[in-house]
Design an enzyme around this catalytic site. Sequence first.
Site, PDB file in Angstrom:
ATOM      1  N   PHE A   1      22.583  31.076  34.159  1.00 30.92           N
ATOM      2  CA  PHE A   1      23.639  30.067  34.193  1.00 30.92           C
ATOM      3  C   PHE A   1      23.499  29.260  35.472  1.00 30.92           C
ATOM      4  O   PHE A   1      23.565  29.826  36.575  1.00 30.92           O
ATOM      5  CB  PHE A   1      25.011  30.758  34.145  1.00 30.92           C
ATOM      6  CG  PHE A   1      26.191  29.820  34.071  1.00 30.92           C
ATOM      7  CD1 PHE A   1      26.251  28.835  33.104  1.00 30.92           C
ATOM      8  CD2 PHE A   1      27.249  29.951  34.951  1.00 30.92           C
ATOM      9  CE1 PHE A   1      27.350  27.979  33.015  1.00 30.92           C
ATOM     10  CE2 PHE A   1      28.353  29.107  34.879  1.00 30.92           C
ATOM     11  CZ  PHE A   1      28.406  28.122  33.904  1.00 30.92           C
TER      12      PHE A   1
ATOM     13  N   LEU B   1      25.117  26.809  37.699  1.00 31.60           N
ATOM     14  CA  LEU B   1      26.312  26.103  38.155  1.00 31.60           C
ATOM     15  C   LEU B   1      26.216  25.730  39.630  1.00 31.60           C
ATOM     16  O   LEU B   1      26.401  24.579  40.015  1.00 31.60           O
ATOM     17  CB  LEU B   1      27.555  26.972  37.910  1.00 31.60           C
ATOM     18  CG  LEU B   1      28.882  26.460  38.472  1.00 31.60           C
ATOM     19  CD1 LEU B   1      29.260  25.126  37.839  1.00 31.60           C
ATOM     20  CD2 LEU B   1      29.994  27.485  38.245  1.00 31.60           C
TER      21      LEU B   1
ATOM     22  N   ALA C   1      28.054  22.379  45.622  1.00 27.87           N
ATOM     23  CA  ALA C   1      28.929  22.764  44.516  1.00 27.87           C
ATOM     24  C   ALA C   1      28.895  24.278  44.380  1.00 27.87           C
ATOM     25  O   ALA C   1      28.289  24.828  43.476  1.00 27.87           O
ATOM     26  CB  ALA C   1      28.494  22.099  43.214  1.00 27.87           C
TER      27      ALA C   1
ATOM     28  N   ARG D   1      26.412  69.035  54.106  1.00 26.44           N
ATOM     29  CA  ARG D   1      26.201  68.867  55.542  1.00 26.44           C
ATOM     30  C   ARG D   1      27.137  69.789  56.334  1.00 26.44           C
ATOM     31  O   ARG D   1      28.344  69.814  56.100  1.00 26.44           O
ATOM     32  CB  ARG D   1      26.478  67.406  55.922  1.00 26.44           C
ATOM     33  CG  ARG D   1      26.485  67.115  57.418  1.00 26.44           C
ATOM     34  CD  ARG D   1      25.122  67.286  58.040  1.00 26.44           C
ATOM     35  NE  ARG D   1      25.104  66.743  59.407  1.00 26.44           N
ATOM     36  CZ  ARG D   1      24.131  66.959  60.257  1.00 26.44           C
ATOM     37  NH1 ARG D   1      23.087  67.696  59.906  1.00 26.44           N
ATOM     38  NH2 ARG D   1      24.188  66.432  61.478  1.00 26.44           N
TER      39      ARG D   1
ATOM     40  N   HIS E   1      27.781  59.932  55.940  1.00 21.67           N
ATOM     41  CA  HIS E   1      26.386  60.372  56.067  1.00 21.67           C
ATOM     42  C   HIS E   1      25.893  60.363  57.516  1.00 21.67           C
ATOM     43  O   HIS E   1      24.839  60.933  57.810  1.00 21.67           O
ATOM     44  CB  HIS E   1      25.461  59.475  55.235  1.00 21.67           C
ATOM     45  CG  HIS E   1      25.391  59.821  53.792  1.00 21.67           C
ATOM     46  ND1 HIS E   1      26.440  59.614  52.915  1.00 21.67           N
ATOM     47  CD2 HIS E   1      24.393  60.368  53.052  1.00 21.67           C
ATOM     48  CE1 HIS E   1      26.091  59.994  51.701  1.00 21.67           C
ATOM     49  NE2 HIS E   1      24.842  60.464  51.745  1.00 21.67           N
ATOM     50  N   GLY E   2      26.637  59.702  58.392  1.00 26.62           N
ATOM     51  CA  GLY E   2      26.208  59.630  59.786  1.00 26.62           C
ATOM     52  C   GLY E   2      24.906  58.855  59.913  1.00 26.62           C
ATOM     53  O   GLY E   2      24.688  57.858  59.236  1.00 26.62           O
TER      54      GLY E   2
ATOM     55  N   GLU F   1      30.140  34.981  42.121  1.00 27.39           N
ATOM     56  CA  GLU F   1      31.108  34.809  41.021  1.00 27.39           C
ATOM     57  C   GLU F   1      32.482  34.381  41.553  1.00 27.39           C
ATOM     58  O   GLU F   1      33.512  34.700  40.992  1.00 27.39           O
ATOM     59  CB  GLU F   1      31.222  36.100  40.198  1.00 27.39           C
ATOM     60  CG  GLU F   1      31.790  35.901  38.801  1.00 27.39           C
ATOM     61  CD  GLU F   1      30.850  35.108  37.902  1.00 27.39           C
ATOM     62  OE1 GLU F   1      31.329  34.457  36.981  1.00 27.39           O
ATOM     63  OE2 GLU F   1      29.626  35.144  38.144  1.00 27.39           O
TER      64      GLU F   1
ATOM     65  N   THR G   1      34.112  33.432  45.635  1.00 28.22           N
ATOM     66  CA  THR G   1      34.431  34.178  46.851  1.00 28.22           C
ATOM     67  C   THR G   1      35.834  34.760  46.797  1.00 28.22           C
ATOM     68  O   THR G   1      36.659  34.357  45.968  1.00 28.22           O
ATOM     69  CB  THR G   1      34.335  33.256  48.086  1.00 28.22           C
ATOM     70  OG1 THR G   1      35.335  32.233  47.964  1.00 28.22           O
ATOM     71  CG2 THR G   1      32.959  32.632  48.204  1.00 28.22           C
TER      72      THR G   1
ATOM     73  N   GLU H   1      38.134  34.149  48.778  1.00 28.61           N
ATOM     74  CA  GLU H   1      39.062  33.050  49.038  1.00 28.61           C
ATOM     75  C   GLU H   1      39.356  32.248  47.773  1.00 28.61           C
ATOM     76  O   GLU H   1      40.498  31.813  47.549  1.00 28.61           O
ATOM     77  CB  GLU H   1      38.492  32.141  50.131  1.00 28.61           C
ATOM     78  CG  GLU H   1      38.417  32.783  51.518  1.00 28.61           C
ATOM     79  CD  GLU H   1      37.272  33.775  51.674  1.00 28.61           C
ATOM     80  OE1 GLU H   1      37.279  34.544  52.652  1.00 28.61           O
ATOM     81  OE2 GLU H   1      36.346  33.771  50.827  1.00 28.61           O
TER      82      GLU H   1
END
Length: 394
Positions: free
Chosen positions: A123, A125, A130, A279, A349-350, A374, A376, A378
């Site tokens: 697609f 766009l 834009a 762990r 996991h450190g 797809e 933001t 905002e």
Amino acid sequence: MDFDLSPDHELIRRTVREFAEGEVAPVAEELDRTKAFPYRIVAELGRLNMMGIPFPQEYGGGGGDTLAYVLAVEELARVDSSVAITVCAHTSLGTQPVYLFGSEEQKREWLPRLCSGACLGAFGLTEPEAGSDAANTRTRARLEGGEWVINGAKQFITNAGTDISGIVCITALTGGAGASAADGVARDGREISNLIVANGTPGYEQGEPYRKMGWNASDTRPLTFSDCRVPGGNLLGPRGAGFKQFLRVLDIGRIGVAAMGVGLAQGALEMALTYAKERRAFGRAIASFQAIQSKLADMSTEIEAARLLVYKAAREKDAERNFTLTAAQAKLKTGRLAVRCAEEAVQIHGGYGYIEEYPVCRFYRDAKILTIGEGTDEVQQMVIARALGAQPSD
């Protein structure tokens, strides 16, 4: 209100989970490291009828609903986001415009190939100017001798440059302000239409793939159109209906991307939990420490809430109700959640979480785009505010 999945939906979830764990997980790290497109996996998904889940069987689709599609995307993203976005962009963005707005001839020509996975849909766009302002399309198409002559550029396009890419559905200006057009023109009165452009069409070129932070095994690149000629019959739906059409496509696409957010978050939680139980520090498993338990508990709770929101959006679409608000809410919630869960998984996991040999490192890199692509965060907030009546439409 029934929160249980139907037997058919459970079958979809189980089938895709088994495939993802058995076929995708063993090669995900290598595909990401080598930036190799997952051709074999896409072919297998096609054979499993997973590349066209929400489309009617008469066109070669799976005959499923949106919820079935969401479950499949969630299970793929739980293991690898590159494969998930390949399916997502192909289904929600590349194939949907043909199914929703295409003529019967266009559907018969393209949908069987798209739904089988024999070719991929894209697609077009987004452009340099834009992106969030999607209506600010600069690509132009003029009708000349029964053909559309297209000039312009698109960027950040998924699935357009692979060996199996079939078509890209693009937005283009087909008239200026004040042009006679169908309902749904851009707010400034410019006429926007959608067109099908087949791969291999002279004048249509795919640029080199981007070097990305994540989604490294998916195909993302710019496109250019230089006096690219396509038949007049490649117009999707009425001339000038493109603005309204792509808003509909974006709403649908947000449900799929929201499912990716839930899947990634779920995968991150599971890896964090497994690691925390294995762990040991100070003589015991770190899962026994309250600080780690709090992280796991919060992740689990937020994931479950987000999952229900995504499923609600899918059910609203399947019930043919307005789902714009719920889809935007789901996209906003799950993108942020994916980032947070991936970060927490790395933290648990450190130092190992910072090492590429551990999948949480890849999940962390893959998560961020879910707050951008797809639409933001905002933009989602704007869509939500407008749906609530807080922001007048203009």
